[in-house]
Design a protein around this motif. Structure first.
Motif: not given
Length: 154
Positions: A140-145
């Motif tokens: 849900c946040t900017q991490e893990e793209t």
């Protein structure tokens, strides 16, 4: 064969112990390497602790060795996965010749630096123009793209 790079002493010990307990036929296919990845073999120093830790040239108590992937492994890579905390571009440069020549499948994190969102896909398309790129986001946040590069099916 799996090469697993881990520069942190504590995590490398955990990794090595885990691998040592695997069945022999699996264990012999895994090589833990106590180093981070970069475009060349070098030494950095850990600044900070835990999730906020970074590597820099500024001397500290914890020395971290880094290696170019192409120099550290003795197999042709077929799949490269990276989540290396802002060092993705440097690490890719250390595997550039293998990526261009052998076109392994890639799964590269692109969320550590804002510019990675476009710089890394552009770099990959420059090196392997016929690859297909897929971007996936897992939180849900900017991490893990992650950007996936898959060679064109022949």
């Amino acid at each position: 064969h799996i090469y697993s790079f881990e520069p942190d002493e504590r995590n490398f010990k955990i990794l090595s112990e885990f691998v040592s307990k695997l069945p022999q036929e699996i264990k012999e296919k895994i090589t833990p390497i106590k180093a981070g990845v970069h475009h060349e073999n070098a030494t950095f120093y850990m600044q900070g602790e835990g999730l906020g830790a970074t590597l820099s040239a500024e001397i500290s108590e914890q020395k971290i060795d880094v290696a170019a992937i192409s120099d550290a492994i003795n197999h042709i890579p077929t799949f490269i996965k990276m989540d290396v905390q802002t060092f993705e571009t440097y690490a890719l440069l250390g595997a550039m010749d293998d990526i261009i020549s052998h076109k392994p499948k890639l799964a590269i994190c692109i969320y550590h630096k804002f510019s990675d969102l476009w710089d890394i896909p552009l770099l990959l398309k420059l090196w392997i123009p016929d690859c297909k790129l897929f971007m996936r986001h897992y939180e849900c946040t900017q991490e893990e793209t992650v950007i996936y590069a898959l060679p064109e099916a022949k």
